[in-house]
Design an enzyme around this catalytic site. Sequence first.
Site, PDB file in Angstrom:
ATOM      1  N   ARG A 140       0.832  -1.137  -0.044  1.00 14.14           N
ATOM      2  CA  ARG A 140       0.177  -0.078  -0.039  1.00 14.14           C
ATOM      3  C   ARG A 140       0.943   1.153  -0.012  1.00 14.14           C
ATOM      4  NH1 ARG A 140      -5.279   1.408   3.224  1.00 14.14           N
ATOM      5  NH2 ARG A 140      -6.053  -0.088   1.711  1.00 14.14           N
ATOM      6  N   HIS A 142      -7.206   0.675  -6.506  1.00 11.10           N
ATOM      7  CA  HIS A 142      -7.493  -0.201  -5.349  1.00 11.10           C
ATOM      8  C   HIS A 142      -8.323  -1.420  -5.777  1.00 11.10           C
ATOM      9  CE1 HIS A 142      -7.760  -1.551  -1.319  1.00 11.10           C
ATOM     10  NE2 HIS A 142      -8.687  -0.523  -0.849  1.00 11.10           N
ATOM     11  N   GLN A 193     -10.207  -3.793  -3.168  1.00 14.65           N
ATOM     12  CA  GLN A 193     -11.606  -3.246  -2.962  1.00 14.65           C
ATOM     13  C   GLN A 193     -12.568  -3.498  -3.994  1.00 14.65           C
ATOM     14  OE1 GLN A 193     -12.493  -1.558   0.249  1.00 14.65           O
ATOM     15  NE2 GLN A 193     -14.472  -2.176  -0.888  1.00 14.65           N
ATOM     16  N   ASP A 226     -17.124   7.165  -1.439  1.00 17.48           N
ATOM     17  CA  ASP A 226     -15.729   6.880  -0.873  1.00 17.48           C
ATOM     18  C   ASP A 226     -15.401   8.207  -0.074  1.00 17.48           C
ATOM     19  OD1 ASP A 226     -13.216   6.248  -0.364  1.00 17.48           O
ATOM     20  OD2 ASP A 226     -12.388   6.740  -2.254  1.00 17.48           O
ATOM     21  N   CYS A 284     -16.694   1.754   0.663  1.00 13.37           N
ATOM     22  CA  CYS A 284     -15.738   1.047   1.028  1.00 13.37           C
ATOM     23  C   CYS A 284     -14.897   1.139   2.183  1.00 13.37           C
ATOM     24  CB  CYS A 284     -14.381   1.304  -0.275  1.00 13.37           C
ATOM     25  SG  CYS A 284     -14.002   3.113  -0.157  1.00 13.37           S
ATOM     26  N   ARG A 292     -14.093  -8.522   2.043  1.00 11.69           N
ATOM     27  CA  ARG A 292     -12.402  -8.357   1.735  1.00 11.69           C
ATOM     28  C   ARG A 292     -11.506  -9.520   2.165  1.00 11.69           C
ATOM     29  NH1 ARG A 292     -10.403  -3.030   1.719  1.00 11.69           N
ATOM     30  NH2 ARG A 292      -8.796  -4.009   0.704  1.00 11.69           N
TER      31      ARG A 292
HETATM   32  N1  NVA Z   1      -9.714   6.877  -1.683  1.00 17.44           N
HETATM   33  C1  NVA Z   1      -9.534   6.458  -0.171  1.00 17.44           C
HETATM   34  C2  NVA Z   1      -9.851   4.742   0.037  1.00 17.44           C
HETATM   35  C3  NVA Z   1      -9.623   4.359   1.225  1.00 17.44           C
HETATM   36  C4  NVA Z   1      -9.747   2.854   1.329  1.00 17.44           C
HETATM   37  C5  NVA Z   1      -8.162   6.713   0.138  1.00 17.44           C
HETATM   38  O1  NVA Z   1      -7.376   6.585  -0.694  1.00 17.44           O
HETATM   39  O2  NVA Z   1      -7.853   7.076   1.178  1.00 17.44           O
HETATM   40  N1   CP Z   2     -11.243  -0.075   2.163  1.00 17.61           N
HETATM   41  C1   CP Z   2     -10.151  -0.101   2.726  1.00 17.61           C
HETATM   42  O1   CP Z   2      -9.212  -0.461   2.015  1.00 17.61           O
HETATM   43  O2   CP Z   2     -10.043   0.039   4.037  1.00 17.61           O
HETATM   44  P1   CP Z   2      -8.543   0.426   5.088  1.00 17.61           P
HETATM   45  O3   CP Z   2      -8.118   1.659   4.524  1.00 17.61           O
HETATM   46  O4   CP Z   2      -8.924   0.415   6.452  1.00 17.61           O
HETATM   47  O5   CP Z   2      -7.546  -0.595   4.585  1.00 17.61           O
END
Ligand code: NVA
Ligand code: CP
Length: 298
Positions: free
Chosen positions: A101, A128, A131, A217, A257, A285
Amino acid sequence: MKHLLSIEKISFRDIKQILENTVMFKRERGSQTLLPLKGQTWAMIFAKSSTRTRVSFEVGIHELGGKALFLNTDDIQLGRGELVKDTARVLGRMTHGCIIRTYAQQDVEDFAHYSQIPTVNALTDQEHPCQILTDLFTMEERFGTVRGKVVAFVGDGASNISNSWAFAAGKMDFELRVAAPEEFQLSDEVVEKAKGKIVRTTDPLEASEGADVLYTDTWISMGKEEEEARRLTLLNGYQINRKLLEKAKKGAIVLHCLPAYRGKEISEEVFEQFSTVIFDQAENRLHTQKSILDWMSD
Ligand code: NVA
Ligand code: CP
């Protein structure tokens, strides 16, 4: 060797296989004896916060017989400037797979290239994929199929989540509508590459008309905190609430999400009304990612 780096690059056939096997992983959790990661150690390099992705991968790897090694970038030399390609070449010699990540999509692609071990994108600024594969599974669970359905994404249309939705629409043959202010709309580049049935609008009511799924989101993705004030102003009005729900198809569902910010991208009332399916989605997930890991170790 298989990687999951984006929805853009994964084939329709591979998506179908992952979704089909997810049914088995969900049904047989706790009783299945398949241990495709037996004796393996998978690294998890995280440069951003996570609850769902981290826990579901750690639990999933354990349940598939492997060991997860969580590496916060602040604790390893990557956080002090060691190159991604050098980190990749070291981990490639010690671990059996890696889940990353981070910010730049290129870093995940470089890691996969240099490490020569199966690599998963666990969220970048661009995509992502884990997800969205989970979301497709959750839709199939509810509707039987995603084909021909209408998904209305309301909010930050220029985010990793909306990009991955756009690529999914092209591959899985459903309609995606993105309601967002012009400054936070899905880019021309993504729409052209995705080649799907994608409608962009600034009107959330128009996007929600007859939709099967309303999706949102956070307005402020990780890494965009400095833009908070501008985002709160421009995205005000792009909230999933009762007004939008009334426009959607009868029997429509609301997905998120997570993490959710009530009173911003979604109203408290609608969030709680759909909390069962939203937390099914969160649970999924785990099952979907076990299926992804199994597919990668084929
Ligand atoms: N768009 C959000 C998704 C979190 C799971 C982010 O990147 O923070
Ligand atoms: N939806 C998702 O990826 O959540 P987290 O940021 O908690 O992993």
